[in-house]
Design an enzyme around this catalytic site. Structure first.
Site, PDB file in Angstrom:
ATOM      1  N   SER A  88       0.989  -0.920   0.171  1.00 19.97           N
ATOM      2  CA  SER A  88       0.367  -0.213  -0.107  1.00 19.97           C
ATOM      3  C   SER A  88       1.018   1.528  -0.187  1.00 19.97           C
ATOM      4  CB  SER A  88      -1.017  -0.199   1.007  1.00 19.97           C
ATOM      5  OG  SER A  88      -1.877   1.678   1.314  1.00 19.97           O
TER       6      SER A  88
ATOM      7  N   ILE B 110       4.489  11.152   3.531  1.00 19.13           N
ATOM      8  CA  ILE B 110       3.396  11.497   2.030  1.00 19.13           C
ATOM      9  C   ILE B 110       2.082  11.631   3.304  1.00 19.13           C
ATOM     10  CG2 ILE B 110       1.659  11.252   0.175  1.00 19.13           C
ATOM     11  CD1 ILE B 110       4.687  10.272   0.265  1.00 19.13           C
TER      12      ILE B 110
ATOM     13  N   CYS C 162       0.278   4.313  10.639  1.00 20.67           N
ATOM     14  CA  CYS C 162       1.165   5.313   9.583  1.00 20.67           C
ATOM     15  C   CYS C 162       2.250   6.147  10.387  1.00 20.67           C
ATOM     16  CB  CYS C 162       0.295   5.423   8.415  1.00 20.67           C
ATOM     17  SG  CYS C 162       0.781   7.251   7.875  1.00 20.67           S
TER      18      CYS C 162
ATOM     19  N   GLY D   5      11.847  -4.074   1.959  1.00 26.12           N
ATOM     20  CA  GLY D   5      12.377  -3.924   1.789  1.00 26.12           C
ATOM     21  C   GLY D   5      12.591  -5.741   0.619  1.00 26.12           C
TER      22      GLY D   5
END
Ligand SMILES: Cc1cc2nc3c(=O)[nH]c(=O)nc-3n(C[C@H](O)[C@H](O)[C@H](O)COP(=O)(O)OP(=O)(O)OC[C@H]3O[C@@H](n4cnc5c(N)ncnc54)[C@H](O)[C@@H]3O)c2cc1C
Ligand SMILES: Cc1cc2nc3c(=O)[nH]c(=O)nc-3n(C[C@H](O)[C@H](O)[C@H](O)COP(=O)(O)O)c2cc1C
Ligand code: FES
Lengths: 254, 307
Positions: B21, B71, B129, B243
Site C-alpha cells: 500500500s 506522505i 502510519c 525491503g
C-alpha cells in the site's frame, strides 16, 4: 514511458560543476514535449532515481542531451560515468510545455541555474514553429554560465549573475523590466525564483516548470504533489512528476 | 510443476507477490508497464473518510539502503476511491486489498463500512502510519486501542481484515495478540520505522514533517525478526513486507513465517519489480529444492548449538 539501459555517447564538463550527458537508445523517439524529464538510477548505491530534464533530442542519432549540476552524492557519482557505459533510465516522464496549443508570437524564456536546460529544448521547438524567442538566463557566477551561445543562435539573450561577474548583477527578476514585446512567458528554476517571476508577470500568460523531491517519478507515491489553486478542484492537488512538471502559474500554489 | 498458489482469508493468490500500500497508487501508473493480472493481489493506497491533502513537501528523503517518506496518507477519500479508482482495477483478474486509515474510531468505521460494500476482497487496517499526528499512530502502539479499532472494523464490514502492524513498538507480539483477540483474519507486517534526516548545510530536517517512515532493505532484518516472533505466538496468516527486492528476500520472508509478501518502495527503483519477481519465483524455488510456496512458510530451522 519505459525503462531502458541507455548508452552514454558524450559526457563532458561545460561549466563549474556542470556537465553535459548525451544518452543513446530508443527512449528519444518517445519524447513528446519539451519540459519532459528522465528518471536516472545512477548506480546500485542509490535507493532513489534522480530526475533530470531533457535539454535536447536528436532523432537522427536517437539520443537525448541532459545538462546537470553536481548537487550531492548522486550527481557526483554520475560524473564518474564514462562514454560507452550504460545507464538505467526511466522515461520520458512528465507532461512538458504544451507546444501544440500555444497562441504566441514572441516568447520570453526565463531560466535559473539548472532550470535552464529544459528551456533549450523548448526554445528550439518554438523557433522551429516560427515563434520568436527571447531569453533571460540567471546563474550564480560567470563560472556557472552555460549554453548562452546556443540560446543566442535562437534569439536575444540576457544574462544575470548573482555576483555581477557577467551580465546584470542580481536575479532574473531584475532583468525582466528591461525587456518587452513578448506575449507569453516560460520559466524554470528554483521555486523562490518562480514565485518572483509569477508575481512580477501577473496578467501575462505563462507556463512554469516546478521541481520537487520524487519517490516514484510515475505518479504513484504522492511524494511530489503541489497544491492546486482552485478550491473547487475535486482533487485539490497536482502531481509534479506526472501532471507536470509544467503548469500554468495560476493553476498551482507555490 | 512449482505451485506458487496461496490461500488466505478472502484472498486466493495465484502467487504470493503483491505491491504494498502507498507504493503502487491505485494501479493506473503501473498498468502502463505490465499486465496487472499477473500480480497475486494489489494493496491500494490508504483510504480515509474524506479526501486528505497530506503533509507539506519535501515528503521523501534518501537513506542508506532505503528511504524516508512522510506522505501523510494523501488520498481522494473513500467515496472517490470506490467510484473512480476501483472500476479501473476490477477488470484485472487480481484481488484488491483496500488500506483503511483514519484519525478517529468513527473514521475507521465509516471507511470500513463503505469498502465492505465494494468489490475489494479484503481490508488492510492501517493503524501504523507514522506520518499523521491525529489518531493513526496511537492505534498502532496501544494494544487496547488496536483491539477496539479492529473489533469495530470487523463489525462494520463482512470483509476479511488484515491488521497492519507498526514496528515502532517495544513488544510486537502483544500488538499481534490484541489484533487476534479482536477477530482479525490476518496480519500485515511491517509498516515503516520512524526516522529522521538533517541536511548539514541548511541544518534543517530534509522532510518538511521533520520525521518520516523508513522503508527499503534497511528495515528487512527488523521485519524478519518481528514476523518470526509473531508467527510463533499467534495463529494468523501474515503478509510480510519491508525491503523486498529479490526472490531470495521472498523466500526469507516465507521461512520466517509470512504466507505472502508485499513489495513497497522497490517499485520506485524498478517499476517492473513485482512482475520480475513473479516470473523468477518458480525457478528460485526449484533452485532451493522447494516445490511449492506453502511448504516454505515458517520453515526456518531452529539450530541448537551444541558444544
Ligand atoms: C522535474 C525535474 C527536472 C530536473 N532537471 C534537472 C536538470 O535538467 N539538471 C539538473 O542539474 N538538475 C535537475 N533537477 C534537479 C536534480 O534532480 C537534483 O539536483 C538531483 O536529484 C540531486 O541529486 P544528488 O544525488 O546530487 O543530491 P542529493 O542531495 O544527494 O540527493 C538526495 C535525494 O534528494 C533528491 N534531490 C536533491 N535535490 C533535489 C532537487 N533540487 N530536485 C529534486 N530532487 C532533489 C534526489 O533526487 C535524491 O532523491 C531536476 C529536478 C526535477 C524535479
Ligand atoms: C511512499 C510510501 C507511502 C506509503 N503509504 C502507505 C499507506 O498509505 N498505507 C500503508 O499502510 N502503508 C504505506 N506505506 C508503507 C508500505 O506499504 C510498506 O509497509 C513499507 O514501505 C515497507 O515496505 P518496503 O520496505 O518494501 O517499502 C508507504 C510506504 C511508502 C514508501
Ligand atoms: S514522485 Fe511519486 S507521485 Fe510524483
Amino acid at each position: 514511458m519505459q525503462r531502458e539501459w541507455m548508452t552514454i555517447v558524450a559526457h563532458q564538463s561545460i561549466a563549474n560543476q556542470t556537465y553535459l550527458l548525451e544518452l543513446q537508445g530508443s527512449l528519444p523517439q518517445f519524447v513528446e514535449t519539451p519540459g519532459q524529464f528522465v528518471h536516472i538510477q545512477v548506480s546500485d548505491d542509490f535507493f532513489l532515481r534522480r530526475p533530470v530534464s531533457i535539454a535536447d533530442v536528436d532523432s537522427d542519432k536517437g539520443s537525448v542531451t541532459l545538462l546537470y549540476k553536481v548537487m550531492g552524492k548522486g550527481t557526483d557519482a554520475l560524473t564518474k560515468k564514462q562514454i560507452g557505459d550504460k545507464l538505467d533510465v526511466l522515461g520520458p516522464s512528465g507532461t512538458g510545455f504544451p507546444i501544440d496549443e500555444l497562441m504566441t508570437n514572441k516568447a520570453l524564456l526565463i531560466g535559473g541555474g539548472i532550470g535552464v536546460p529544459p528551456l533549450y529544448c523548448l526554445a528550439k521547438n518554438l523557433k522551429a514553429r516560427g515563434i520568436e524567442v527571447m531569453s533571460i538566463l540567471g546563474f550564480r557566477s560567470r563560472e556557472d554560465v552555460f549554453f548562452t551561445e546556443k540560446f543566442q543562435s535562437l534569439g536575444d539573450v540576457h544574462v544575470a549573475t548573482n555576483d555581477g561577474s557577467m551580465g546584470t548583477r542580481g536575479f532574473v527578476t531584475d532583468v525582466i523590466p528591461q525587456v518587452d514585446g513578448y506575449d507569453t512567458y516560460f520559466s524554470c528554476g528554483p521555486t523562490v525564483m518562480l514565485k518572483g517571476v509569477k508575481e512580477q508577470l501577473k496578467g501575462v500568460p505563462g507556463y512554469i516548470s516546478i521541481e520537487e523531491r520524487m519517490g516514484c517519478g510515475v505518479g504513484a507515491c504522492f511524494a511530489c504533489v503541489v497544491e492546486c489553486a482552485d478550491e473547487e478542484d475535486t482533487k485539490g492537488y497536482r502531481k509534479i512528476c506526472s501532471d507536470g512538471p509544467v503548469f500554468r502559474p495560476e493553476e498551482v500554489i507555490l | 510443476m512449482i505451485d506458487t498458489k496461496v490461500d488466505l482469508p478472502g484472498l486466493q493468490l495465484k502467487n504470493p507477490v503483491m505491491p504494498a500500500s502507498g507504493c503502487f497508487g491505485f494501479g493506473r501508473e503501473f498498468a502502463q508497464f505490465y499486465d496487472l493480472s499477473q500480480l497475486g493481489a494489489i494493496m491500494i493506497k490508504a483510504a480515509t473518510a474524506t479526501k486528505r491533502f497530506g503533509n507539506a513537501t519535501p515528503r521523501v528523503a534518501e537513506t542508506a539502503s532505503g528511504m524516508l517518506n512522510a506522505i501523510g496518507l494523501q488520498n481522494p477519500g473513500v467515496d472517490a476511491i470506490i467510484d473512480e479508482e476501483l472500476p479501473f482495477l476490477e477488470p484485472y483478474n487480481t484481488p484488491i486489498v483496500a488500506n483503511v486509515a483514519g484519525s478517529t474510531m468513527e473514521d475507521y468505521e465509516e471507511v470500513a463500512a463503505k469498502l465492505g460494500k465494494s468489490t475489494v476482497s479484503a481490508l488492510e487496517l492501517n493503524i501504523s502510519c507514522p506520518n499523521v499526528k491525529e489518531g493513526g499512530v496511537q492505534f498502532g502502539v496501544d494494544p487496547e486501542l488496536a483491539y477496539t479499532v479492529t473489533k469495530l472494523v470487523k463489525e462494520a464490514s463482512a470483509k476479511p481484515v488484515y491488521v497492519k502492524l507498526s514496528p515502532n513498538v517495544t513488544d510486537i507480539v502483544t500488538m499481534a495478540k490484541a489484533a487476534e483477540e479482536a477477530g482479525a483474519d490476518g496480519l500485515s507486517m511491517i509498516n515503516t520505522l520512524t526516522g529522521m534526516r538533517i541536511d548539514p548545510f541548511t541544518r534543517k530536517p530534509i522532510i518538511a514533517n521533520q520525521t518520516g517512515g523508513l522503508s527499503g532493505p534497511a528495515i528487512k532484518p527488523v521485519a524478519i525478526r518481528m514476523i518470526h516472533q509473531v508467527y510463533q505466538a499467534v495463529n494468523l496468516p501474515i503478509i510480510g513486507m519491508g525491503g523486498i527486492e529479490t526472490t531470495d528476500d521472498i523466500i526469507e520472508y516465507l521461512l520466517a513465517g509470512a504466507s505472502a509478501v508485499a513489495v513497497g518502495s522497490a517499485n520506485f527503483k524498478n517499476p517492473y519489480i513485482c512482475k520480475e519477481l513473479i516470473d523468477q519465483l518458480p525457478d528460485a524455488l526449484s533452485a532451493h529444492q522447494f516445490s511449492s510456496v506453502k511448504e516454505i512458510i515458517g520453515g526456518v530451522h531452529h539450530q541448537t548449538t551444541s558444544t
